[in-house]
Design an enzyme around this catalytic site. Sequence first.
Site, mmCIF file in Angstrom:
data_model
loop_
_atom_site.group_PDB
_atom_site.id
_atom_site.type_symbol
_atom_site.label_atom_id
_atom_site.label_comp_id
_atom_site.label_asym_id
_atom_site.label_seq_id
_atom_site.Cartn_x
_atom_site.Cartn_y
_atom_site.Cartn_z
ATOM 1 N N CYS A 1 -10.286 0.211 8.233
ATOM 2 C CA CYS A 1 -9.696 1.455 8.729
ATOM 3 C C CYS A 1 -10.363 2.682 8.119
ATOM 4 O O CYS A 1 -10.502 3.716 8.777
ATOM 5 C CB CYS A 1 -8.198 1.478 8.445
ATOM 6 S SG CYS A 1 -7.760 1.136 6.729
ATOM 7 N N GLU B 1 0.858 -1.197 0.000
ATOM 8 C CA GLU B 1 0.000 0.000 0.000
ATOM 9 C C GLU B 1 0.889 1.241 0.000
ATOM 10 O O GLU B 1 0.716 2.161 0.796
ATOM 11 C CB GLU B 1 -0.913 -0.026 1.229
ATOM 12 C CG GLU B 1 -1.630 -1.376 1.390
ATOM 13 C CD GLU B 1 -2.569 -1.466 2.584
ATOM 14 O OE1 GLU B 1 -2.396 -0.690 3.524
ATOM 15 O OE2 GLU B 1 -3.498 -2.298 2.549
#
Lengths: 648, 648
Positions: free
Chosen positions: B414, B318
């Site tokens: 998240c 990521e």
Amino acid sequence: MKTSVNDLFFGRYKELVRTGMIPYQWKVLNDDIDIKIEKERNDASIPSEKSHAIENFRIAAGRTKGEHYGWVFQDSDVYKWLEAAAYTLKNHPDDELKKITDEMVDLIADAQEQSGYLNTYFTIMEPDHKYKRLGESHELYCAGHFIEAAVAYHKVTGSKKVLDIAVKLADHIDSVFGPEEGKIHGCDGHEEVEIGLMRLYHLTGCERYMKLAEYFLLQRGQDPDFFKRQFREDTGKPAIEGLYNAPLTYFQIHAPILEQDSAEGHAVRLVYMCTALADIAASTGNKELEAVCRRIWRNIVDKRMYITGGIGSTVNGESFTLDYDLPNDTMYCETCASIGLIFFARQMLRLSAEGEFGDVMERALYNTALAGMALDGKHFFYVNPLEVVPEKSEKDPTKSHVKIVRPDWLGCACCPPNLARLLASVEDYIYTDKGDTVLVNLFIKSGMEKEYKGGTLSIDIDADYPRDGKISFTINNTGAAGAKVGIRIPGWSENTRAKVNEVKADITAECGYWYIETGSGETVVTLELDMAPGRWYANPFVSEDVDKVSVMRGPQVFCVEGIDNGDNLHLLSLPRTSELEFQWHDELLEGVGVIEADGIRREVSEERALYRKSGNDGAEPVKIRMIPYYAWANRGRNEMRVWLHEKV
Amino acid sequence: MKTSVNDLFFGRYKELVRTGMIPYQWKVLNDDIDIKIEKERNDASIPSEKSHAIENFRIAAGRTKGEHYGWVFQDSDVYKWLEAAAYTLKNHPDDELKKITDEMVDLIADAQEQSGYLNTYFTIMEPDHKYKRLGESHELYCAGHFIEAAVAYHKVTGSKKVLDIAVKLADHIDSVFGPEEGKIHGCDGHEEVEIGLMRLYHLTGCERYMKLAEYFLLQRGQDPDFFKRQFREDTGKPAIEGLYNAPLTYFQIHAPILEQDSAEGHAVRLVYMCTALADIAASTGNKELEAVCRRIWRNIVDKRMYITGGIGSTVNGESFTLDYDLPNDTMYCETCASIGLIFFARQMLRLSAEGEFGDVMERALYNTALAGMALDGKHFFYVNPLEVVPEKSEKDPTKSHVKIVRPDWLGCACCPPNLARLLASVEDYIYTDKGDTVLVNLFIKSGMEKEYKGGTLSIDIDADYPRDGKISFTINNTGAAGAKVGIRIPGWSENTRAKVNEVKADITAECGYWYIETGSGETVVTLELDMAPGRWYANPFVSEDVDKVSVMRGPQVFCVEGIDNGDNLHLLSLPRTSELEFQWHDELLEGVGVIEADGIRREVSEERALYRKSGNDGAEPVKIRMIPYYAWANRGRNEMRVWLHEKV
């Protein structure tokens, strides 16, 4: 049909196989050379410490003690090497090599179990789990490669021993698999045994082998849960971690084979499957099988093949994805997949004399297959990209499979010996023997001689191809009444000129082949192919190539490299109107044609905002220099790109 | 400084948080709703059966029995939700919600250990392995989120209990970590605790918390082997499989923080790190820390940020990759990363009044952050692509992280509560209190009031932005001698017009802010921003965007969707000369501006050869219809594209 090759271009490659690849790979397979083996992609589970392939045979044969090391299909590296060595021995008898190969055959014989079973991994590591994990086990895959090697080796050397092993192995497999009750109703996760069985059929004429090959093929997709069920039920440890999760398409078991109509899943598997299918169709006249081959062929060639003849659009599963999805920088385009496409094309030519089969064979051969190896014959690509920016491969792990230069060897070393056997036997692709007709598919300086109806037909091709487009075919017919020669007229050659016996002739090609009736005596045909460099454009459905152009000359795709054109190759534009000038360079890259053209390079600066309202960036005229794609990455780490932006 | 928001555009979002997201997410966290939780990418190890987040607290508190479920950082979902709830309660007192949040605080108190330690995973599963696997454990990360929530909740409700937990937790951490002998000399794999500690410092004035935050930051890169050493030495089981293999850049520990000068590694971690760094720099005047922030900021904004304010160019880790590497279809652009970029920009504005910080904040907010959520507030993107072809995501696993429509919830959740807390507190980003000056960064209809030098300065913003570019600022100064208001003049607005008290005024912006001296009484400033839709171009170093154009209007990036323009969006070209017509549509997508332009669509056919010599494909005139990027994927599965081919 006897053939020989004395070509300048492929002659160099064949010499490289004999003097370079065969000894080099033998050392690698024996762990007898100090090289760096690279993982083919960023995956901790890839075995890359050593090859250990020969040692695995020694252990299985009981000559030494130890554990199997490497992929579950490590044996196949040895078989492909042996096959390549056989082809080499055919043209260059060599006692020293023959001693090595004979000993290798002895070792394989010793590693074969009493039953005929042959696979070092399972013999050493998991003797109780044979054929219980067929989705991943590659047992039949390895068997197929052995049988291929054995047939080749037997044909060249007459070795009875090698054929005995193969027959014993094939008979063993035939006793274990099949539709009959009590046999396993399954197939291997990776197609290949079918190719081997067909070669054994062609050698021996024993139809049982063809029937078994057909059984394996038709079994695909009949019981789609078969592999997973085996995985669930078997208590052995995984041979390849994670393969269990692969989709059904990966194995071409998502549908019965007769219902498949697109190229799905693992690209090498798919083309190996099609090679065997087409072989059976050509050998039996089975129209249903032929129809499958034609549908899948059309899907590949019309929608899923790179201009380089590369196939497999994604690293994930080394697979096909969807129509027109041909990304240039993340693709797979495995060397073996293009080799498999060449195999497939060869069998399609046996089915039907259509120039497109030869065109695609030539495209895959002169571009991706050759690009799989460095010019020194000792470094290999697994993945053949159409666009490389070294820093992206280094800093983005999703591009870690896109190598920048060819490694010495690969954790999964399927490609190097596959290439060796292809190059060592390239004459088998030049000609297709169709009974009364011999097709000439490739323009490689070579000779062919065959007996037909009590007479002899011979062809001598004189060529300096692909450097030059002038090719002469000296055809001699001594009593081979009615024998014809079909010369492929390449689809890419727009203005082909021809003479027959020095007289200008009209080319009347049927489906891409020009048939020459050969009377008694000599007929000399000369072709002059259109070798002017040309611009090629992808179907706009290919989103990655919109507004882009590639350059080809003859069968060769050209590319730009950073070493010739500076970094940031994406800044180059090739105007549609600029002339493409070809010049031969003896001193460069073992002799290579270079294309130069006036182009434009955008001017950029780190000072310019990342986003701004003006799209008017400066540009300067530059000379764009292109080399054939197969020769890229032979001058160190640098950028490369096939598709250039075009200024119309 | 007191603030309130009554904006049409963000008012809807704030209402959505209050009436939709807060109750929805509470149900999800309690596993009290029937939804489909999707893995954020193709990875078997992602827990996606349920949230279980509240249940984890109940188990840790000893109220129920069971095992921890979910990611090791599952607690943070609850904390971010609590923080969002706190902001909501500030503007909308709500006894029912307050009862729930108070009870949640009680539950957290019960889950906190005697020592102050707070983390349900380790309390339940690995009590003997606390702080022994900091690279992956997220213990301090979760602590940071709790402290952030606690500070917010305390400020709104005055809850002493929540603050006690936070102080006890922070003191506990302070007792365990630090440069002193006997303490752990390490930091968390995921920056966040530093942000929490700084908020606790701002609330309490206790410098120890800031010192600890600074310690954690400066510790990064001092001992690069720390995480791996812990992994090797600890006998506990991995909390996140494989994180051990991540490169040092992933954690921003590849170099001492003061030597870092580019945005490396996991994008969310990087911007969280920078947020805390900038906060400390702004709070202490530390020029060394400021210099790091500025270097990394420049690298992001000049070379590594998408036009949508998205960051993180690869799914692998990521992460950031390299300069100008901004692929549009394989990127990550996590919602949380853009939220973190907004946090970072906010702290940079505390450091220095520079319009670019506000510009980037606005870009990230109005585009990627809002795109992270469906208009219904109940579906969420983790990854925010700039180009989607649904079949590619479905058939190429390397694009499996690029979702086509927003899932109900994600295995790693998240983003949804992070977005909730951002939207619920958007007023904190509108204004920056710099003592004598109040900066107005965003054009959101709202009010601000602050005491200064015994007087009061208030600002009322009236706006219907981004629909309309006319914004009025009614500034009242009652005895706040010398108080100034700095209004951001957006970098994208080329022809901004202004009046002061109805009189045309020249804008004299310094570094992007126009300072209004406020005498006693009322001053009315009106701005008219240049809201004409415009074409934007990327620096040609960005290879993916060469010969492409994107359209923006004000702060909003526009995109084309298949539903409006048909499939194969890559066939569209937007001529440079065609007019961009903007029209508001009340009925569409909760009210949205649409831009239409005359464009060209290439004509294609499956009949056309995949490769051919002619590049002259047909084209037909079409009307190209664009919607704001944030509103895409609200009308089902379809293609989307931000960068269009341009015909010059």
